[in-house]
Design a protein around this motif. Structure first.
Motif, PDB file in Angstrom:
ATOM      1  N   SER A 161     -55.835  56.563  41.918  1.00  0.00           N
ATOM      2  CA  SER A 161     -56.513  55.399  42.501  1.00  0.00           C
ATOM      3  C   SER A 161     -57.552  55.822  43.540  1.00  0.00           C
ATOM      4  O   SER A 161     -58.258  54.993  44.103  1.00  0.00           O
ATOM      5  CB  SER A 161     -55.479  54.490  43.163  1.00  0.00           C
ATOM      6  OG  SER A 161     -54.835  55.222  44.195  1.00  0.00           O
ATOM      7  N   LEU A 162     -57.639  57.106  43.776  1.00  0.00           N
ATOM      8  CA  LEU A 162     -58.467  57.583  44.897  1.00  0.00           C
ATOM      9  C   LEU A 162     -59.851  58.058  44.434  1.00  0.00           C
ATOM     10  O   LEU A 162     -59.975  58.708  43.399  1.00  0.00           O
ATOM     11  CB  LEU A 162     -57.725  58.757  45.545  1.00  0.00           C
ATOM     12  CG  LEU A 162     -58.256  59.246  46.882  1.00  0.00           C
ATOM     13  CD1 LEU A 162     -57.994  58.202  47.957  1.00  0.00           C
ATOM     14  CD2 LEU A 162     -57.571  60.562  47.253  1.00  0.00           C
ATOM     15  N   ASP A 163     -60.873  57.727  45.250  1.00  0.00           N
ATOM     16  CA  ASP A 163     -62.216  58.263  44.998  1.00  0.00           C
ATOM     17  C   ASP A 163     -62.466  59.389  45.997  1.00  0.00           C
ATOM     18  O   ASP A 163     -62.354  59.173  47.210  1.00  0.00           O
ATOM     19  CB  ASP A 163     -63.274  57.168  45.222  1.00  0.00           C
ATOM     20  CG  ASP A 163     -63.531  56.391  43.951  1.00  0.00           C
ATOM     21  OD1 ASP A 163     -63.098  56.853  42.878  1.00  0.00           O
ATOM     22  OD2 ASP A 163     -64.145  55.310  44.038  1.00  0.00           O
ATOM     23  N   VAL A 164     -62.773  60.559  45.501  1.00  0.00           N
ATOM     24  CA  VAL A 164     -63.072  61.681  46.396  1.00  0.00           C
ATOM     25  C   VAL A 164     -64.590  61.738  46.591  1.00  0.00           C
ATOM     26  O   VAL A 164     -65.323  61.851  45.603  1.00  0.00           O
ATOM     27  CB  VAL A 164     -62.552  63.012  45.788  1.00  0.00           C
ATOM     28  CG1 VAL A 164     -62.960  64.194  46.650  1.00  0.00           C
ATOM     29  CG2 VAL A 164     -61.042  62.941  45.627  1.00  0.00           C
ATOM     30  N   PRO A 165     -65.061  61.627  47.840  1.00  0.00           N
ATOM     31  CA  PRO A 165     -66.517  61.534  48.041  1.00  0.00           C
ATOM     32  C   PRO A 165     -67.225  62.844  47.706  1.00  0.00           C
ATOM     33  O   PRO A 165     -66.632  63.918  47.759  1.00  0.00           O
ATOM     34  CB  PRO A 165     -66.641  61.226  49.536  1.00  0.00           C
ATOM     35  CG  PRO A 165     -65.374  61.707  50.140  1.00  0.00           C
ATOM     36  CD  PRO A 165     -64.308  61.605  49.105  1.00  0.00           C
ATOM     37  N   MET A 166     -68.487  62.734  47.365  1.00  0.00           N
ATOM     38  CA  MET A 166     -69.275  63.911  47.015  1.00  0.00           C
ATOM     39  C   MET A 166     -69.565  64.763  48.257  1.00  0.00           C
ATOM     40  O   MET A 166     -69.686  65.975  48.164  1.00  0.00           O
ATOM     41  CB  MET A 166     -70.605  63.478  46.374  1.00  0.00           C
ATOM     42  CG  MET A 166     -70.421  62.916  44.973  1.00  0.00           C
ATOM     43  SD  MET A 166     -69.924  64.205  43.822  1.00  0.00           S
ATOM     44  CE  MET A 166     -69.986  63.302  42.286  1.00  0.00           C
ATOM     45  N   THR A 167     -69.676  64.100  49.416  1.00  0.00           N
ATOM     46  CA  THR A 167     -69.882  64.886  50.646  1.00  0.00           C
ATOM     47  C   THR A 167     -68.612  64.801  51.483  1.00  0.00           C
ATOM     48  O   THR A 167     -67.896  63.796  51.440  1.00  0.00           O
ATOM     49  CB  THR A 167     -71.050  64.322  51.480  1.00  0.00           C
ATOM     50  OG1 THR A 167     -70.896  62.903  51.574  1.00  0.00           O
ATOM     51  CG2 THR A 167     -72.389  64.635  50.862  1.00  0.00           C
ATOM     52  N   GLY A 168     -68.337  65.904  52.201  1.00  0.00           N
ATOM     53  CA  GLY A 168     -67.135  65.919  53.030  1.00  0.00           C
ATOM     54  C   GLY A 168     -65.886  66.242  52.243  1.00  0.00           C
ATOM     55  O   GLY A 168     -64.781  65.923  52.668  1.00  0.00           O
ATOM     56  N   SER A 169     -66.038  66.842  51.057  1.00  0.00           N
ATOM     57  CA  SER A 169     -64.864  67.280  50.288  1.00  0.00           C
ATOM     58  C   SER A 169     -65.216  68.585  49.576  1.00  0.00           C
ATOM     59  O   SER A 169     -66.374  68.790  49.179  1.00  0.00           O
ATOM     60  CB  SER A 169     -64.464  66.220  49.261  1.00  0.00           C
ATOM     61  OG  SER A 169     -65.373  66.218  48.187  1.00  0.00           O
ATOM     62  N   ALA A 170     -64.202  69.455  49.430  1.00  0.00           N
ATOM     63  CA  ALA A 170     -64.450  70.735  48.745  1.00  0.00           C
ATOM     64  C   ALA A 170     -64.843  70.469  47.288  1.00  0.00           C
ATOM     65  O   ALA A 170     -65.777  71.073  46.761  1.00  0.00           O
ATOM     66  CB  ALA A 170     -63.205  71.603  48.806  1.00  0.00           C
ATOM     67  N   ALA A 171     -64.139  69.511  46.652  1.00  0.00           N
ATOM     68  CA  ALA A 171     -64.432  69.208  45.246  1.00  0.00           C
ATOM     69  C   ALA A 171     -65.882  68.748  45.090  1.00  0.00           C
ATOM     70  O   ALA A 171     -66.598  69.201  44.197  1.00  0.00           O
ATOM     71  CB  ALA A 171     -63.477  68.143  44.739  1.00  0.00           C
ATOM     72  N   GLY A 172     -66.327  67.856  46.003  1.00  0.00           N
ATOM     73  CA  GLY A 172     -67.698  67.333  45.944  1.00  0.00           C
ATOM     74  C   GLY A 172     -68.717  68.437  46.136  1.00  0.00           C
ATOM     75  O   GLY A 172     -69.729  68.506  45.440  1.00  0.00           O
ATOM     76  N   ARG A 173     -68.429  69.329  47.089  1.00  0.00           N
ATOM     77  CA  ARG A 173     -69.372  70.436  47.359  1.00  0.00           C
ATOM     78  C   ARG A 173     -69.503  71.355  46.140  1.00  0.00           C
ATOM     79  O   ARG A 173     -70.601  71.718  45.732  1.00  0.00           O
ATOM     80  CB  ARG A 173     -68.863  71.257  48.546  1.00  0.00           C
ATOM     81  CG  ARG A 173     -69.604  70.980  49.838  1.00  0.00           C
ATOM     82  CD  ARG A 173     -69.258  71.967  50.932  1.00  0.00           C
ATOM     83  NE  ARG A 173     -67.888  72.403  50.970  1.00  0.00           N
ATOM     84  CZ  ARG A 173     -66.875  71.748  51.548  1.00  0.00           C
ATOM     85  NH1 ARG A 173     -67.109  70.593  52.129  1.00  0.00           N
ATOM     86  NH2 ARG A 173     -65.658  72.243  51.541  1.00  0.00           N
ATOM     87  N   VAL A 174     -68.337  71.703  45.546  1.00  0.00           N
ATOM     88  CA  VAL A 174     -68.365  72.614  44.391  1.00  0.00           C
ATOM     89  C   VAL A 174     -69.052  71.927  43.209  1.00  0.00           C
ATOM     90  O   VAL A 174     -69.820  72.548  42.481  1.00  0.00           O
ATOM     91  CB  VAL A 174     -66.928  73.069  44.021  1.00  0.00           C
ATOM     92  CG1 VAL A 174     -66.907  73.819  42.698  1.00  0.00           C
ATOM     93  CG2 VAL A 174     -66.367  73.932  45.134  1.00  0.00           C
ATOM     94  N   PHE A 175     -68.803  70.642  43.068  1.00  0.00           N
ATOM     95  CA  PHE A 175     -69.446  69.909  41.959  1.00  0.00           C
ATOM     96  C   PHE A 175     -70.971  69.934  42.132  1.00  0.00           C
ATOM     97  O   PHE A 175     -71.710  70.183  41.189  1.00  0.00           O
ATOM     98  CB  PHE A 175     -68.939  68.468  41.921  1.00  0.00           C
ATOM     99  CG  PHE A 175     -69.521  67.678  40.789  1.00  0.00           C
ATOM    100  CD1 PHE A 175     -69.031  67.836  39.496  1.00  0.00           C
ATOM    101  CD2 PHE A 175     -70.586  66.818  40.989  1.00  0.00           C
ATOM    102  CE1 PHE A 175     -69.583  67.139  38.433  1.00  0.00           C
ATOM    103  CE2 PHE A 175     -71.146  66.110  39.932  1.00  0.00           C
ATOM    104  CZ  PHE A 175     -70.632  66.274  38.650  1.00  0.00           C
ATOM    105  N   ALA A 176     -71.420  69.720  43.381  1.00  0.00           N
ATOM    106  CA  ALA A 176     -72.864  69.641  43.620  1.00  0.00           C
ATOM    107  C   ALA A 176     -73.529  71.024  43.519  1.00  0.00           C
ATOM    108  O   ALA A 176     -74.614  71.158  42.955  1.00  0.00           O
ATOM    109  CB  ALA A 176     -73.135  69.029  44.989  1.00  0.00           C
ATOM    110  N   SER A 177     -72.843  72.039  44.052  1.00  0.00           N
ATOM    111  CA  SER A 177     -73.495  73.362  44.098  1.00  0.00           C
ATOM    112  C   SER A 177     -73.182  74.198  42.864  1.00  0.00           C
ATOM    113  O   SER A 177     -73.876  75.180  42.583  1.00  0.00           O
ATOM    114  CB  SER A 177     -73.015  74.118  45.330  1.00  0.00           C
ATOM    115  OG  SER A 177     -71.625  74.397  45.195  1.00  0.00           O
ATOM    116  N   ALA A 178     -72.127  73.844  42.138  1.00  0.00           N
ATOM    117  CA  ALA A 178     -71.654  74.615  40.983  1.00  0.00           C
ATOM    118  C   ALA A 178     -71.253  76.033  41.384  1.00  0.00           C
ATOM    119  O   ALA A 178     -71.318  76.960  40.586  1.00  0.00           O
ATOM    120  CB  ALA A 178     -72.686  74.635  39.863  1.00  0.00           C
ATOM    121  N   VAL A 179     -70.867  76.186  42.654  1.00  0.00           N
ATOM    122  CA  VAL A 179     -70.408  77.503  43.124  1.00  0.00           C
ATOM    123  C   VAL A 179     -68.953  77.355  43.555  1.00  0.00           C
ATOM    124  O   VAL A 179     -68.598  76.435  44.308  1.00  0.00           O
ATOM    125  CB  VAL A 179     -71.261  77.978  44.334  1.00  0.00           C
ATOM    126  CG1 VAL A 179     -70.747  79.321  44.856  1.00  0.00           C
ATOM    127  CG2 VAL A 179     -72.723  78.070  43.936  1.00  0.00           C
TER     128      VAL A 179
END
Ligand code: ADP
Length: 420
Positions: free
Chosen positions: A73-91
């Motif tokens: 039920s949770l939305d993990v934000p693109m900023t302020g989360s490790a998952a969001g950072r890795v998704f955006a940078s692909a690193v």
């Protein structure tokens, strides 16, 4: 052959790759894959996150079973989360035990009651696209993640990414198919409504114009003839439209009787002689002495052949020649319309029988027409259990061939008896 003593982790990875072949249920496969990721990296848990529909946040597609419902039920934000950072940078990112958790999305910990000590997040990349992330948390025994753990996770990440990529392709394909089905339905509705609605007023125009032609003085003949000619042309367009519509809706019916194909060819060709003469084109028949009979509907066959001759005249330059021939071949009558006109590019040849298909764009081409003639011909021929096809060379000319079964009505009746 693989050696008998391959290490268990490698065996597990191989098995997971083999399982991909039968991965019919994406979510179930990704759940198993994340559990394997947790097991092979000695982690307390593993998750797979993918972007939500709007691409504004990530959501959990796979997560540790005990926390799955909460996390879904949770939305993990693109900023302020490790998952969001890795998704955006692909690193990939490794967060070691004891390092600051300021840049992590701690709401997950609050909701699950699991405190994140360390963590490894890997992008799921395939074909140049990042489709999500795979993360493992809390290596058991308080240890940090090792380079081997990274390798294991990378192998699993490729598998997950491939399946997500396939799934996104499948979704795009499904969407395109349903859009094209919708367009097709709209096109059919448009044909049905327009042909039906135009028929009545046009009938009135033709009727009244013909009536007036009888009454007016000769000096008005020219104008009335123009009205009658144009209205007759519109009528033939509408007839073509409703033939396609009836065929589409399975409402086309055949008035079956013996049709003389020789006569049909002669009559059709005779009907187009004035137009051929006007354009300086020689139009002739090539018929042997044998009679050629088929079971069928003369009106519909006339429409089919007429459209072929009309096209041949349209796409042949002055001075050209068109020959319409017919002959008996075993079980069939074969009718050919051969012209030495402009021909059809090979890339278009497979499409010309589709409704509304025209080789030249409607806006740039010099000829009239709606791209319906050949689809009507095909529909009429198929209604008789026959086939029609085209052969052509650009700049040299085209040959259209119709093959009609000799006793279609008999075959169709026999089929009705034997089909349950
Ligand atoms: P239309 O009524 O617009 O001509 P058709 O369905 O009858 O539509 O034909 C589709 C297309 O096939 C035409 O626009 C034309 O480009 C091509 N075509 C058909 N017959 C011939 C021919 N004999 N020679 C060259 N091109 C042809």
């Amino acid at each position: 052959m693989l050696p008998d003593d391959i290490p268990q982790p490698l065996e597990d990875l191989l098995q997971s790759t083999r399982n991909m072949r039968e991965a019919l249920d994406l979510k179930a496969y990704l759940q198993t894959l994340s559990e394997l990721a947790a097991h092979l990296t000695a982690s307390e848990g593993a998750s797979i996150l993918v972007p939500n529909e709007t691409g504004t946040a990530l959501h959990f597609l796979a997560a540790p079973r005990l926390q799955r419902e909460v996390l879904r039920s949770l939305d993990v934000p693109m900023t302020g989360s490790a998952a969001g950072r890795v998704f955006a940078s692909a690193v990939a990112e490794i967060i070691h035990a004891g390092s600051s958790t300021d840049h992590l999305f701690t709401q997950v910990d609050e909701m699950t009651g699991v405190v994140t000590r360390n963590m490894m997040v890997i992008p799921l990349r395939f074909n140049g696209q990042t489709l999500g992330v795979l993360e493992v948390i809390n290596r058991k025994g308080g240890a940090d993640y090792t380079p081997e753990d990274v390798t294991i996770l990378e192998v699993l990440a490729v598998q997950a990414a491939m399946l997500l990529y396939n799934d996104s392709l499948q979704k795009k394909l499904d969407k395109a198919q349903s859009e094209s089905a919708l367009l097709d339905r709209m096109k059919n509705d448009f044909i049905a409504i327009s042909s039906h609605e135009l028929r009545t007023p046009l009938g009135l125009i033709l009727g009244h114009a013909t009536f007036l032609r009888e009454l007016v003085e000769p000096k008005f003949y020219e104008q009335l003839d123009t009205i009658i000619r144009s209205a007759t042309r519109l009528k033939s367009i509408i007839e073509n439209l409703s033939s396609v519509d009836n065929f589409q809706n399975g409402m086309a019916s055949l008035r079956s009787r013996m049709v003389s194909i020789k006569r049909l060819v002669e009559d059709t060709v005779a009907g187009f002689q004035p137009e051929a003469a006007l354009h300086g084109i020689r139009l002739r028949t090539d018929l042997g002495p044998a009679e050629l009979w088929v079971d069928g509907d003369a009106e519909k066959l006339g429409l089919a052949l007429g459209n072929l001759v009309k096209n041949a005249l349209q796409f042949t330059e002055p001075g050209g020649i068109i020959v319409v021939s017919a002959e008996n071949v075993p079980g069939y009558v074969k009718i050919s319309v051969v012209d030495n006109g402009i021909g059809i590019p090979s890339t278009d040849l497979t499409h010309i029988f589709e409704r509304f298909y025209q080789v030249q764009s409607h806006l740039t081409r010099t000829h009239g027409g709606m791209g319906l003639g050949l689809s009507v011909t095909k529909a009429m021929v198929e209604l008789h259990g026959g086939r029609v096809w085209a052969e052509s060379m650009e700049g040299k000319g085209s040959t259209f061939t119709i093959l009609l079964p000799l006793n279609f009505a008999q075959n169709a009746a026999a089929q009705r008896v034997f089909t349950p």
